[in-house]
Design an enzyme around this catalytic site. Sequence first.
Site, PDB file in Angstrom:
ATOM      1  N   CYS A  45       0.856  -1.207   0.000  1.00 32.85           N
ATOM      2  CA  CYS A  45       0.000   0.000   0.000  1.00 32.85           C
ATOM      3  C   CYS A  45       0.880   1.240   0.000  1.00 32.85           C
ATOM      4  CB  CYS A  45      -0.923  -0.014   1.217  1.00 32.85           C
ATOM      5  SG  CYS A  45      -1.804   1.538   1.458  1.00 32.85           S
ATOM      6  N   ASN A  70     -13.526   9.347  -2.378  1.00 32.49           N
ATOM      7  CA  ASN A  70     -13.961   8.351  -3.365  1.00 32.49           C
ATOM      8  C   ASN A  70     -13.958   6.986  -2.688  1.00 32.49           C
ATOM      9  OD1 ASN A  70     -13.996  10.376  -5.351  1.00 32.49           O
ATOM     10  ND2 ASN A  70     -11.815  10.093  -5.733  1.00 32.49           N
ATOM     11  N   HIS A 123      -9.950  13.950   0.500  1.00 33.40           N
ATOM     12  CA  HIS A 123      -9.347  15.063  -0.217  1.00 33.40           C
ATOM     13  C   HIS A 123      -9.862  16.373   0.396  1.00 33.40           C
ATOM     14  CE1 HIS A 123      -8.169  12.607  -3.868  1.00 33.40           C
ATOM     15  NE2 HIS A 123      -9.130  11.843  -3.389  1.00 33.40           N
ATOM     16  N   HIS A 125      -6.492   2.840   0.430  1.00 28.49           N
ATOM     17  CA  HIS A 125      -6.246   3.172   1.839  1.00 28.49           C
ATOM     18  C   HIS A 125      -7.029   4.464   2.027  1.00 28.49           C
ATOM     19  CE1 HIS A 125      -3.193   3.639   5.362  1.00 28.49           C
ATOM     20  NE2 HIS A 125      -4.135   4.582   5.504  1.00 28.49           N
ATOM     21  N   GLY A 150     -14.242   6.149  -8.397  1.00 29.14           N
ATOM     22  CA  GLY A 150     -12.981   6.806  -8.728  1.00 29.14           C
ATOM     23  C   GLY A 150     -11.857   6.573  -7.741  1.00 29.14           C
ATOM     24  N   HIS A 190      -8.772   7.869   2.373  1.00 29.67           N
ATOM     25  CA  HIS A 190      -8.237   9.228   2.420  1.00 29.67           C
ATOM     26  C   HIS A 190      -9.347  10.196   2.038  1.00 29.67           C
ATOM     27  CE1 HIS A 190      -7.635   7.486  -1.566  1.00 29.67           C
ATOM     28  NE2 HIS A 190      -7.890   8.698  -2.050  1.00 29.67           N
ATOM     29  N   ASP A 219      -1.367  16.339  -2.166  1.00 31.49           N
ATOM     30  CA  ASP A 219      -1.568  15.407  -3.276  1.00 31.49           C
ATOM     31  C   ASP A 219      -0.472  15.625  -4.325  1.00 31.49           C
ATOM     32  OD1 ASP A 219      -4.320  13.739  -4.396  1.00 31.49           O
ATOM     33  OD2 ASP A 219      -2.754  14.235  -5.833  1.00 31.49           O
ATOM     34  N   HIS A 227      -4.528   1.175   8.395  1.00 28.51           N
ATOM     35  CA  HIS A 227      -4.931   0.846   7.027  1.00 28.51           C
ATOM     36  C   HIS A 227      -6.412   0.452   7.015  1.00 28.51           C
ATOM     37  CE1 HIS A 227      -4.428  -0.501   2.827  1.00 28.51           C
ATOM     38  NE2 HIS A 227      -5.367  -1.371   3.172  1.00 28.51           N
ATOM     39  N   CYS A 243       0.516   3.389   3.153  1.00 30.40           N
ATOM     40  CA  CYS A 243       1.200   2.773   4.301  1.00 30.40           C
ATOM     41  C   CYS A 243       2.704   3.017   4.216  1.00 30.40           C
ATOM     42  CB  CYS A 243       0.900   1.279   4.376  1.00 30.40           C
ATOM     43  SG  CYS A 243      -0.720   0.898   5.106  1.00 30.40           S
TER      44      CYS A 243
HETATM   45  P1  5GP Z   1      -8.378   8.525  -5.152  1.00 29.08           P
HETATM   46  O1  5GP Z   1      -8.730   8.576  -6.604  1.00 29.08           O
HETATM   47  O2  5GP Z   1      -7.976   7.138  -4.698  1.00 29.08           O
HETATM   48  O3  5GP Z   1      -9.443   9.136  -4.281  1.00 29.08           O
HETATM   49  O4  5GP Z   1      -7.167   9.490  -4.983  1.00 29.08           O
HETATM   50  C1  5GP Z   1      -5.856   9.071  -4.828  1.00 29.08           C
HETATM   51  C2  5GP Z   1      -5.031  10.345  -4.823  1.00 29.08           C
HETATM   52  O5  5GP Z   1      -3.744  10.022  -4.346  1.00 29.08           O
HETATM   53  C3  5GP Z   1      -4.877  10.972  -6.199  1.00 29.08           C
HETATM   54  O6  5GP Z   1      -5.381  12.312  -6.164  1.00 29.08           O
HETATM   55  C4  5GP Z   1      -3.365  10.920  -6.455  1.00 29.08           C
HETATM   56  O7  5GP Z   1      -2.882  12.059  -7.121  1.00 29.08           O
HETATM   57  C5  5GP Z   1      -2.802  10.774  -5.057  1.00 29.08           C
HETATM   58  N1  5GP Z   1      -1.555  10.029  -4.994  1.00 29.08           N
HETATM   59  C6  5GP Z   1      -1.298   8.817  -5.557  1.00 29.08           C
HETATM   60  N2  5GP Z   1      -0.054   8.420  -5.265  1.00 29.08           N
HETATM   61  C7  5GP Z   1       0.494   9.394  -4.488  1.00 29.08           C
HETATM   62  C8  5GP Z   1       1.784   9.539  -3.877  1.00 29.08           C
HETATM   63  O8  5GP Z   1       2.673   8.704  -3.972  1.00 29.08           O
HETATM   64  N3  5GP Z   1       1.985  10.670  -3.159  1.00 29.08           N
HETATM   65  C9  5GP Z   1       1.011  11.632  -3.022  1.00 29.08           C
HETATM   66  N4  5GP Z   1       1.325  12.712  -2.290  1.00 29.08           N
HETATM   67  N5  5GP Z   1      -0.203  11.520  -3.580  1.00 29.08           N
HETATM   68  C10 5GP Z   1      -0.472  10.402  -4.314  1.00 29.08           C
HETATM   69 ZN    ZN Z   2      -2.393   1.338   3.631  1.00 23.57          ZN
END
Ligand code: 5GP
Ligand code: ZN
Length: 111
Positions: free
Chosen positions: A4, A85, A100, A96, A91, A98, A30, A46, A7
């Site tokens: 992950c 999401n 936004h 894990h 999306g 999160h 992000d 997690h 993680c």
């Molecule tokens: P999701 O679509 O899962 O809600 O959003 C995942 C978010 O994580 C995306 O906006 C993407 O840009 C961000 N993201 C993915 N990998 C990384 C990373 O390694 N570091 C950071 N800071 N953000 C990440």
């Molecule tokens: Zn995780």
Amino acid sequence: MSDCIFCKIIAGDMPCDKVFEDEQVIVFKDINPKAKTHWLVVPKEHVVNLQEVEDSHQSLLGHMALTISRLARQHEIGDYRVASNNGAGAGQIVFHMHWHVLSGAVDISTL
Ligand code: 5GP
Ligand code: ZN
């Protein structure tokens, strides 16, 4: 979880641009921002997404919301959107949980 990405960031095995950290959550920028301010609020435990949380996560979920409120005031980011999401069909890319936090020139079409 070993595979992950969040993680790994929490463990310090991958870098991030950190905004805040305490014993329960980490907040970092992000990597592909969709707004002037785009933070990810991530529990250190997690948890896959909101579909998987249990009653035992009540205090963690409240802590995440209060952390957003406090950080937004401290950083004076103005009006902001909180989005999560939950599931691939909505999306979610990183499985894990999160939340936004987006403020300023928010591009919601690509979140
Ligand atoms: P999701 O679509 O899962 O809600 O959003 C995942 C978010 O994580 C995306 O906006 C993407 O840009 C961000 N993201 C993915 N990998 C990384 C990373 O390694 N570091 C950071 N800071 N953000 C990440
Ligand atoms: Zn995780």
